[in-house]
Design an enzyme around this catalytic site. Structure first.
Site, PDB file in Angstrom:
ATOM      1  N   GLY A  99      22.322  -2.112 -19.908  1.00  0.00           N
ATOM      2  CA  GLY A  99      23.489  -1.784 -20.739  1.00  0.00           C
ATOM      3  C   GLY A  99      23.852  -2.935 -21.670  1.00  0.00           C
ATOM      4  N   ASP A 100      23.669  -4.157 -21.194  1.00  0.00           N
ATOM      5  CA  ASP A 100      23.988  -5.330 -22.031  1.00  0.00           C
ATOM      6  C   ASP A 100      23.013  -5.416 -23.205  1.00  0.00           C
ATOM      7  OD1 ASP A 100      25.764  -5.839 -19.973  1.00  0.00           O
ATOM      8  OD2 ASP A 100      24.389  -7.231 -18.975  1.00  0.00           O
ATOM      9  N   ALA A 101      21.752  -5.068 -22.929  1.00  0.00           N
ATOM     10  CA  ALA A 101      20.742  -5.098 -23.990  1.00  0.00           C
ATOM     11  C   ALA A 101      21.042  -4.008 -25.026  1.00  0.00           C
ATOM     12  CB  ALA A 101      19.346  -4.907 -23.403  1.00  0.00           C
TER      13      ALA A 101
END
Ligand code: 26A
Length: 343
Positions: free
Chosen positions: A297-299
């Site tokens: 999700g951060d990517a």
């Protein structure tokens, strides 16, 4: 120096290792979740450090996003704020940030250890258990130091990890006000279900500043639940959030819900107050190519904000996010491929 993008979050070192369902049950952890540790979870860190599968990798959700955005953008595009200790774990974070050229302006706590997150990999899922340590001591006054505030004033985009609502909502509001007053883009990630569940009030205080909100389907469900929304369908929840009051009325609000391999849902409220709803298909990655999903999700958020900084259109930004997420889950932990790949 001018960094176009300023990020704020909790810098953590991930102690990542493989676990079984029984192990998660023993500590009453879900297969896919993120929590703040309680006393009963503390042995997990020692278990991890002794485990043959352990990997120590730079983490902290917004820091992962900051690294990913800098990975894609020209040199000196991103600066990240958070608080760390003066120890080996902080050195590891410095190393990872240096590898992509991410600038940091850490607030250093001389007597408190750098935060750590046990990233418990179980098949395609990851359960995150965090001991915030130094990250919990970030103060808005650090942002207000003249040398740091100058970076804030020169930036045009802000990315905030919702996880930071557990630390300093004041710091988020400080940046949110600056962004709104200067018509700059302000992006917030809801980060985890427990944020909407247990940090509802601070979340409600920062949403009015958000031009972009990014979250996944379980965070959206937690939001619908804690806000008692009658219709809990994702489209209705996204539309509700998109239409909430906004401090900066010069920009519409865009709400983006990722749903793993299912299409990414986007709701933007236009100048007439009408919700424009779209779904963007995910290019599926063969299951056997997935190394671990820690940081996916951060990517996604990294690719999305990198596109935003480059002035690309909304749907391209989402595609870049989906592409970088697929790249990151083929790496160990919340990391990006080297030699560098380009979108
Ligand atoms: C306040 N909490 C619980 C957290 C986090 C967190 N980052 C900031 N604050 N709990 C887990 N993470 C990070 O999320 C990344 C995966 O999305 C982990 O460090 C991991 O790298």
């Amino acid at each position: 120096m001018v960094y176009k993008l300023v990020c704020l979050g909790n810098p953590l070192l991930d102690i990542q290792f493989d676990v079984t369902k029984e192990y998660l049950d023993k500590y009453e952890l879900k297969e896919n979740d993120a929590i703040l540790v309680e006393e009963k979870h503390m042995p997990i860190f020692d278990d991890g450090l002794k485990d043959p599968s352990v990997k120590l990798v730079a983490g902290g959700a917004a820091q992962n996003t900051a690294r990913g955005a800098q990975y894609l953008l020209p040199e000196n595009s991103v600066v990240y704020f958070g608080s760390v200790g003066n120890d080996k774990y902080a050195e590891k974070l410095h190393e990872a940030n240096k590898s992509v050229g991410l600038a940091t302006r850490y607030q250093v706590q001389p007597d408190i250890g750098t935060g750590k997150c046990a990233a418990l990999i179980n098949g395609p899922n990851r359960s995150l258990a965090t001991d915030l340590g130094a990250a919990n001591h970030f103060k808005p006054s650090h942002l207000q130091k003249p040398e740091n505030w100058e970076l804030v004033e020169k930036a045009s985009f802000f990315y905030i990890g919702g996880f930071h609502l557990t630390v300093s909502p004041e710091a988020i509001i400080l940046l949110g006000k600056h962004a709104a007053e200067n018509n700059k883009d302000f992006v917030i990630n809801f980060s985890a279900p427990f944020i909407a569940q247990f940090f509802k009030d601070p979340l409600d205080q920062v949403v009015p500043y958000a031009d972009y909100i990014i979250c996944n389907e379980s965070e959206a469900a937690a939001y619908a639940e804690s806000h008692d929304l009658k219709d809990k369908s994702l489209v209705e929840v996204a539309t509700y959030i998109a239409k909430l009051p906004k401090v900066n009325s010069k920009k519409p609000r865009t709400v983006i819900f990722t749903q793993g391999l299912d299409p990414t849902l986007v709701v933007r409220v236009d100048a007439q107050g009408e919700a424009q709803i779209s779904e963007i298909v995910v290019h599926p990655l063969a299951a056997d190519k997935v190394v671990d999903t820690n940081g996916a999700g951060d990517a996604f958020a990294a690719g999305f904000v990198a596109g935003l900084v480059e002035g690309k259109d909304l749907f391209e930004n989402i595609d870049i996010g989906q592409w970088l997420a697929a790249e990151s889950i083929q790496q160990v932990g919340p990391s990006y491929p080297f030699p560098k790949k380009t979108y």
